[in-house]
Structure formats: structure tokens, C-alpha cells
Design a protein around this motif. Structure first.
Motif, short mmCIF file in Angstrom:
data_model
loop_
_atom_site.label_atom_id
_atom_site.label_comp_id
_atom_site.label_asym_id
_atom_site.label_seq_id
_atom_site.Cartn_x
_atom_site.Cartn_y
_atom_site.Cartn_z
N GLN A 168 0.80 -1.22 0.00
CA GLN A 168 0.00 0.00 0.00
C GLN A 168 0.84 1.28 0.00
OE1 GLN A 168 -2.92 -1.07 3.35
NE2 GLN A 168 -4.16 0.10 1.91
N PHE A 169 1.92 1.27 0.77
CA PHE A 169 2.63 2.52 1.02
C PHE A 169 4.10 2.51 0.60
CE2 PHE A 169 -0.65 2.05 4.39
CZ PHE A 169 -1.48 3.08 3.98
N GLY A 170 4.61 1.38 0.11
CA GLY A 170 6.02 1.29 -0.24
C GLY A 170 6.84 0.85 0.96
N GLY A 171 8.09 0.47 0.68
CA GLY A 171 8.90 -0.16 1.71
C GLY A 171 9.85 0.75 2.47
N ARG A 172 9.85 2.04 2.19
CA ARG A 172 10.85 2.93 2.80
C ARG A 172 10.79 2.92 4.33
NH1 ARG A 172 10.63 8.21 -0.05
NH2 ARG A 172 11.79 6.97 -1.57
N HIS A 173 9.57 2.93 4.87
CA HIS A 173 9.43 2.91 6.33
C HIS A 173 9.25 1.50 6.86
CE1 HIS A 173 9.35 7.18 6.14
NE2 HIS A 173 8.16 7.27 5.60
N PHE A 215 13.16 -7.78 -0.88
CA PHE A 215 12.31 -7.20 -1.92
C PHE A 215 12.12 -5.70 -1.67
CE2 PHE A 215 8.18 -6.07 -3.73
CZ PHE A 215 8.27 -6.61 -5.00
N MET A 216 11.94 -5.32 -0.41
CA MET A 216 11.78 -3.89 -0.09
C MET A 216 13.09 -3.13 -0.29
SD MET A 216 9.16 -3.80 3.19
CE MET A 216 10.12 -4.89 4.24
N ALA A 217 14.22 -3.80 -0.08
CA ALA A 217 15.51 -3.15 -0.35
C ALA A 217 15.68 -2.89 -1.85
CB ALA A 217 16.65 -4.01 0.18
N VAL A 218 15.22 -3.82 -2.68
CA VAL A 218 15.24 -3.60 -4.13
C VAL A 218 14.40 -2.38 -4.47
CG1 VAL A 218 14.49 -4.51 -6.36
CG2 VAL A 218 15.68 -6.00 -4.76
N ASP A 219 13.22 -2.28 -3.88
CA ASP A 219 12.33 -1.16 -4.15
C ASP A 219 12.98 0.18 -3.81
OD1 ASP A 219 9.69 0.03 -4.76
OD2 ASP A 219 9.62 0.44 -2.62
N GLU A 220 13.87 0.17 -2.83
CA GLU A 220 14.54 1.40 -2.42
C GLU A 220 15.83 1.63 -3.20
OE1 GLU A 220 14.15 4.87 -0.56
OE2 GLU A 220 12.72 3.22 -0.57
N GLY A 221 16.18 0.70 -4.12
CA GLY A 221 17.38 0.84 -4.91
C GLY A 221 18.64 0.39 -4.19
N LEU A 222 18.51 -0.33 -3.08
CA LEU A 222 19.66 -0.83 -2.31
C LEU A 222 19.95 -2.26 -2.77
CD1 LEU A 222 18.58 0.56 1.18
CD2 LEU A 222 20.18 1.59 -0.45
N HIS A 223 20.53 -2.39 -3.94
CA HIS A 223 20.59 -3.69 -4.60
C HIS A 223 21.59 -4.65 -3.96
CE1 HIS A 223 17.75 -2.60 -7.66
NE2 HIS A 223 18.38 -1.45 -7.84
N GLY A 224 22.72 -4.15 -3.50
CA GLY A 224 23.65 -5.02 -2.83
C GLY A 224 23.08 -5.54 -1.52
N VAL A 404 2.70 7.00 -1.45
CA VAL A 404 3.66 5.90 -1.52
C VAL A 404 5.05 6.38 -1.17
CG1 VAL A 404 4.75 4.25 -3.10
CG2 VAL A 404 2.30 4.67 -3.25
N GLN A 405 5.73 5.67 -0.28
CA GLN A 405 7.11 5.95 0.09
C GLN A 405 8.00 4.87 -0.53
OE1 GLN A 405 8.22 8.66 1.91
NE2 GLN A 405 6.12 9.37 1.68
N SER A 406 8.48 5.12 -1.73
CA SER A 406 9.16 4.09 -2.50
C SER A 406 10.24 4.71 -3.38
CB SER A 406 8.13 3.35 -3.38
OG SER A 406 8.74 2.69 -4.45
N GLY A 407 11.45 4.18 -3.27
CA GLY A 407 12.53 4.67 -4.11
C GLY A 407 12.28 4.44 -5.58
#
Length: 441
Positions: A168-173, A215-224, A404-407
Motif C-alpha cells: 500500500q505505502f512502499g517499503g521505505r518505512h 524485496f523492499m531493499a530492491v524497491d529502495e534501490g539498495l541492490h547489494g 507511496v514511500q518508494s525509491g
């Protein structure tokens, strides 16, 4: 002052790659951007490196990574004539210490910059199913506290709740919340005494949580960082003999790779996921075949791409006639995969129609996905020259975007702004552009 020695090792690898100095610099800059470290190197920097000037410590992993990707094999720092890096987070698979350290660093705001610089690697070691089954038998037990299925159910319920928040809101928080839960609750559970059936169920529930956090780290662009979570999820899924989460995680890693343009790696992971689930039900089979089709299409293999997307469609038809035992892969997800296959194979109008179908079928709960995929739809409408239609789609994106809080959603909106900017003489373009600036301020 001693004379610098030319870096013969790096020169040899660069010759093997076939790159010009400029191409090599561009590749290093690109990987830096992936990792949140903007770089502006050019051919003169490469010339200095080859003459013996030591690249900055933060840049050396990027140099090694781009050579690994280009040459199709792992390249070490030593092979590139660079000092070995200092050890970082523990990745030992036989204890939960690695989970503790990973979660602690992710929940600590002061460590976010370090985590953001963690590098996506095509050379990462992916444990095969036989290698991870039973691997965590060394988890310590015998603590005074004893756990049961109540604790397992709590982990599963928390994972489900975090997943709902992410949708619903993205994974940033939500991701730091998941990391804190991992450290403060799950790791102590793993170290507590428990009957074997409870322990297996807890390992399975924890692997689900780790997959979601990755999966939420991917959404934030933290791929490593996402890769670290994903590998831990594979290890625990194997220890629990949980084929479903193991294959789901491999499929997630394939999706991450294909979206970053690493098509050979994406295909390897998608095929590994399918091979590890020979007895998958129809919905799971559709889930895996859709990713195989996307990966084959991105790799330019038209025949296999069409064969696997057909397999996904047949499996989804069978799944929809039954109870939704694995509801995370729905007809809207399949329509998205069909769009990706069509686009990669050159059918842009068909890709647009499939994305529209995906939007029609998607439940309103999946707000983050709606923002991302409708932004992709607007991009592709612009590619076809359909400016007015793209502006309407962008308006739809902006209805949900502020919630939405999502990178990845942020990146999509920034990209659309750049694509719309040349068309500001058009009234609809100017209107949606100004609205997007207000929404992203």
C-alpha cells in the motif's frame, strides 16, 4: 618519492574486455550510480589507473564488478592489481550471527550510507538447493526459554502485515521495521530451544521475512543489500526444506537482475528457480514461467520467450479455476510479464495494451505496483508518440504517488518528468508536469 609502477594486471583485463578507455569509465560510472555513488570518470582517469595511480578505495569494488560482468567470471581485487578490500558483514551460513549483524546495520540510520553503497554483484554465490538443506542444524539451542507455534505464528503474522504496508505505502518505512523485528524478536527465537517441527516452521517463516525485506531493499534501490537478504532467505529456506520460499526468492533475484539489465544472470536465476520446483502447482508454475519468459525475451531468445509465456498463460488458467493457494501471482502479474515479453521482442503497441490490461486487473490494494507499472505505461505511450494519452496515465500515477514511500516510484516519477519536459508547449503536458513537481517537492 618512488616512481609509480604501471598496473599491468588491470591493463591485461581491460584488453581482454575489448573496451576502450571511455567505455570502461562509463561502465564504472554506471555501477557507481546503481550503488548510490554518482561518478564522473572519463578516459583520462582510466589512463591514470593504468599508469599506476591507485583508484579511490570506494571506487575499487566498482572496477572489479564491471570487469566481472563484462568478462563473465568473478574477478578479484588482486587480479585487477588492487588491494584486497577489508571484510564487511558476516555471511556465515551456519549461524544466525549474520542475520543479527545484517538486521542491526539496516535498522541503524547511521549505517544507511554504508548499506546504500553495497554493490549488486553478478558474481554473487547462489547456494543450490542440495547445498542449503539442513545447513542450519548448528543453530544453538538449550536456552532457558522455549518457543512453540505461537512464536512462529507471530513471525508469519508480522511478515504478512509488513507486506501489506509495503503493497500500500512502499517499503521505505516498512523495511527498517522488518529489520528491527528480525533483530529483536526473530533472532532470539532462533536461538531458543524448540521441538524440531517448531524449529523447521520458524526457519521457514524467517526465510519469508528475509525475502520480503530483500524485496523492499530492491524497491529502495539498495541492490547489494537486497542480495544479502535474498541469500540469507535461500539459506534458511533450504534449512527448513521450504521449496516455495526458496524458489520465490530465486525468482525475486531474477527479477532484480533483469530490471538492472543483467540478462544472463536473470535467466540463470529464473531457470534455477524452475528447476528447484519440479512439483510446483499451477499458480507457482505460472509465477516461475512468467519470469523465465521475461528473462528469455530480454536475452533476445524469441522462441523460448514465447514458449514460456504460453506455459505461464496455461498454468494461470488452471490456477484461476482453483482456490488461490498462492495469490501473490495473479492475472495482473501475468499481464505485466506478457507486456515485458512483447516489449523486449519489439511489439511496443502490444506491450502497452498488456500494461493496460494489468492495470484493469490489479486490485486497488497494490498501490505501489500501480504507481510503478502505470509510470512504465506512460513511458511506453510516449515512445509511441501518444503524448495526450501518456499525460492522462501520468495523472493517474500522481493520484497515488503522494501516498507511496518508494525509491522505485520516486525514480519513475523523475524519469517521467524528464520525458515530459520537452513537450511543455502542450497544455496537458504542462499541467501534469507542474502537478508532478508539486507532488515530488
Amino acid at each position: 618519492m618512488g616512481r609509480r609502477e604501471p598496473n599491468v594486471s588491470l591493463s591485461r583485463l581491460l584488453t581482454e574486455s575489448g573496451w576502450t578507455f571511455s567505455q570502461f569509465a562509463t561502465a564504472v560510472n554506471r555501477v557507481g550510480t546503481e550503488s548510490g555513488v554518482p561518478l564522473r570518470y572519463d578516459d583520462s582517469a582510466v589512463s591514470h589507473w593504468l599508469d599506476g595511480t591507485m583508484p579511490r578505495k570506494a571506487v575499487r569494488p566498482f572496477i572489479v564488478e564491471v570487469l566481472s560482468r563484462k568478462l563473465g567470471r568473478p574477478i578479484t581485487h588482486a587480479e585487477a592489481g588492487l588491494p584486497a578490500p577489508s571484510p564487511e558483514m558476516s555471511t556465515r551460513p551456519d549461524t544466525v550471527e549474520g542475520l543479527m549483524e545484517l538486521g542491526r546495520q539496516d535498522m541503524d540510520p547511521s549505517r544507511r550510507g554504508v548499506l546504500g553503497a553495497a554493490l549488486f554483484s553478478v558474481a554473487i554465490t547462489i547456494p543450490d538447493w542440495p547445498d542449503v538443506v539442513g545447513r542450519l542444524t548448528a543453530v544453538q539451542t538449550g536456552k532457558a526459554r522455549r518457543i512453540g507455534y505461537r512464536e512462529v505464528d507471530a513471525v508469519a503474522a508480522m511478515t504478512e502485515k509488513v507486506s501489506e504496508l509495503d503493497d500500500q505505502f512502499g517499503g521505505r518505512h516498512a523495511r527498517p521495521m522488518a529489520a528491527a523485528f528480525l533483530v529483536n524478536t526473530v533472532v532470539p527465537h532462533l536461538q531458543a530451544d524448540a521441538p524440531e517441527d517448531v524449529r523447521q516452521a520458524l526457519l521457514s517463516a524467517t526465510s519469508d521475512l528475509l525475502y520480503l525485506t530483500g524485496f523492499m531493499a530492491v524497491d529502495e534501490g539498495l541492490h547489494g543489500l537486497a542480495q544479502r537478504y535474498y541469500v540469507k532467505a535461500l539459506e534458511l529456506a533450504g534449512a527448513a526444506e521450504d521449496h516455495l520460499t526458496y524458489c520465490t526468492t530465486l525468482r525475486g533475484m531474477s527479477l532484480q537482475a533483469v530490471d538492472l539489465g543483467h540478462h544472463a544472470q536473470a535467466l540463470r536465476l529464473a531457470n534455477a528457480a524452475a528447476a528447484a520446483s519440479p512439483n510446483a502447482g499451477p499458480r507457482m508454475r505460472a509465477f516461475l514461467a512468467g519470469q523465465q519468459a521475461h528473462s528469455y525475451a530480454a536475452s533476445g531468445d524469441r522462441t523460448n520467450a514465447l514458449a514460456f509465456i504460453k506455459e505461464a498463460e496455461v498454468a494461470m488458467d488452471r490456477a484461476e479455476s482453483r482456490a488461490k493457494a498462492f495469490g501473490s501471482y495473479a492475472p495482473s502479474s501475468l499481464a505485466y510479464h506478457i507486456s515485458q515479453v512483447r516489449y523486449a521482442l519489439g511489439d511496443k503497441p502490444g506491450a502497452v495494451e498488456s500494461l493496460k490490461e494489468s492495470d484493469r486487473l490489479r486490485h486497488s490494494h497494490y498501490r505501489r505496483s500501480s504507481v510503478r507499472y502505470n509510470a512504465l505505461l506512460a513511458e511506453r505511450q510516449l515512445e509511441l508518440g501518444h503524448l495526450e494519452e501518456a499525460c492522462l496515465t501520468f495523472d493517474k500515477v500522481l493520484d497515488d504517488y503522494p501516498l507511496v514511500q518508494s525509491g522505485s516510484a520516486d525514480e519513475k516519477v523523475r524519469n517521467l518528468q524528464a520525458l515530459i519536459r520537452p513537450h511543455l508547449r502542450n497544455r496537458a503536458a504542462q499541467s501534469v508536469y507542474e502537478r508532478s513537481l508539486a507532488a515530488s517537492a
